[in-house]
Structures are given as structure tokens and as C-alpha cells.
Design an enzyme around this catalytic site. Sequence first.
Site, mmCIF file in Angstrom:
data_model
loop_
_atom_site.group_PDB
_atom_site.id
_atom_site.type_symbol
_atom_site.label_atom_id
_atom_site.label_comp_id
_atom_site.label_asym_id
_atom_site.label_seq_id
_atom_site.Cartn_x
_atom_site.Cartn_y
_atom_site.Cartn_z
ATOM 1 C CG HIS A 21 -1.925 -0.975 1.390
ATOM 2 N ND1 HIS A 21 -2.104 -1.713 2.525
ATOM 3 C CD2 HIS A 21 -2.878 -1.382 0.523
ATOM 4 C CE1 HIS A 21 -3.130 -2.534 2.357
ATOM 5 N NE2 HIS A 21 -3.619 -2.361 1.152
ATOM 6 C CE LYS A 45 -10.920 -6.750 1.689
ATOM 7 N NZ LYS A 45 -9.612 -6.140 1.689
ATOM 8 N NE ARG A 95 -2.933 -6.779 -4.531
ATOM 9 C CZ ARG A 95 -3.700 -6.841 -3.445
ATOM 10 N NH1 ARG A 95 -3.179 -7.190 -2.295
ATOM 11 N NH2 ARG A 95 -4.984 -6.567 -3.525
ATOM 12 C CB SER A 133 -4.521 -6.310 4.601
ATOM 13 O OG SER A 133 -4.149 -5.022 4.217
#
Length: 168
Positions: A21, A45, A95, A133
Amino acid sequence: MSSEKRIAICPGSFDPITLGHLNIIRRSAQIFDEVVVCVMPNAAKTTPMFTIDERMDMVRRAVVRYPNVTVETSDILLAEFAKRYEHAVLVKGLRAASDFDYEFQMNLINKKINPDLETMFLTASEKYTFLSSSVVREMAKYQADLTGLVPNELIPDIEEKARTWRKN
Ligand code: ADP
């Protein structure tokens, strides 16, 4: 030439912020006049590891050396939040192909809500393409070394949280 400030909004859940990040935030801060990091609650999430306040505090500490970066949160849709800034674009990190599919869909939804809002993508630095994360949360849970994954100054906070979080 226009004198208006160009603003990048870097959104994410940052649960917790990683060096991946931070790499995107730092590069955005070099390209744009100002960067607003928007820490999103992200209801989709699973139960977050850190509260919004804890996540914002960690992001603030991680970006303290970048004078043109500020940290906000939003309880409204990101495309609505972006309307508060006159010349803002969303900047996201990519990514892998899986990120692209998701981001392409998000971009279409954001455009419906806020047609003026553009999204730009920065490709992830090669050394962080594996980093998320959730990788950090998983490693912290098993007491693995977090060096090279998150800013060093945040490691004690994450280890401390993992000790209580593990019991859940
Ligand atoms: P995560 O996927 O780690 O939970 P977020 O939902 O907080 O992260 O993601 C916020 C933004 O940061 C997204 O645009 C995501 O693609 C980007 N991002 C996350 N990790 C990386 C990384 N390692 N390198 C580049 N960009 C990343």
C-alpha cells in the site's frame, strides 16, 4: 496551464497498511499535488482485525514523512466521497489479473454514480505483488516475522493485536 491542484484518492481497507500500500501511496504523492488516503470500513470483508481509528492511526504514522498525504475515512460510497474534491482521481494498485477483474467492475459502478470520476492504476512493485493485508493478518496470527511486509514502526502494534485476536 491550469493552477488547480491534482488530487489522488488512494482507497482501501488498510487492515493493516502494508509496504505494498505504502509503495502505491508514495508513488502517487510524487505524481499528484495531494494524496488523500481513504480508509474504508469495507463491510464485505470478514471481521476486521483493527478498528477504523486504529487503521487510520497506523496509516498516519506510516505516511508522516510525506507532507502532501492526508488520511480520511468515509461512511458513504467512495464515488460519492470523491465528489468532495474538485479534481480528484482514484489511484489503485494492481497486483494480478484477479485485481484487474474486480477493479474493472468497480470502475464501471463508480462511473455510474459519479461519471466524472476517473480511476488510474499503478502496477504493484515486483517485490510486493504477493503482499496483501490478509497475508499480514495470517502471518501475525502465527507469530511469523513481519519485517519487510509492513512499516517497521507498526510491527509492535500488529503483534500486540494478534495476541488477543488469535484467541477469537
Ligand atoms: P488488501 O487487498 O491488502 O486487503 P485493500 O483492500 O486495502 O488491500 O487495497 C487497497 C488498494 O491497495 C487496492 O487498490 C489494492 O489493489 C492495493 N494494494 C493492496 N496491496 C497491494 C500491493 N501489495 N501492491 C500494490 N497495490 C496493493
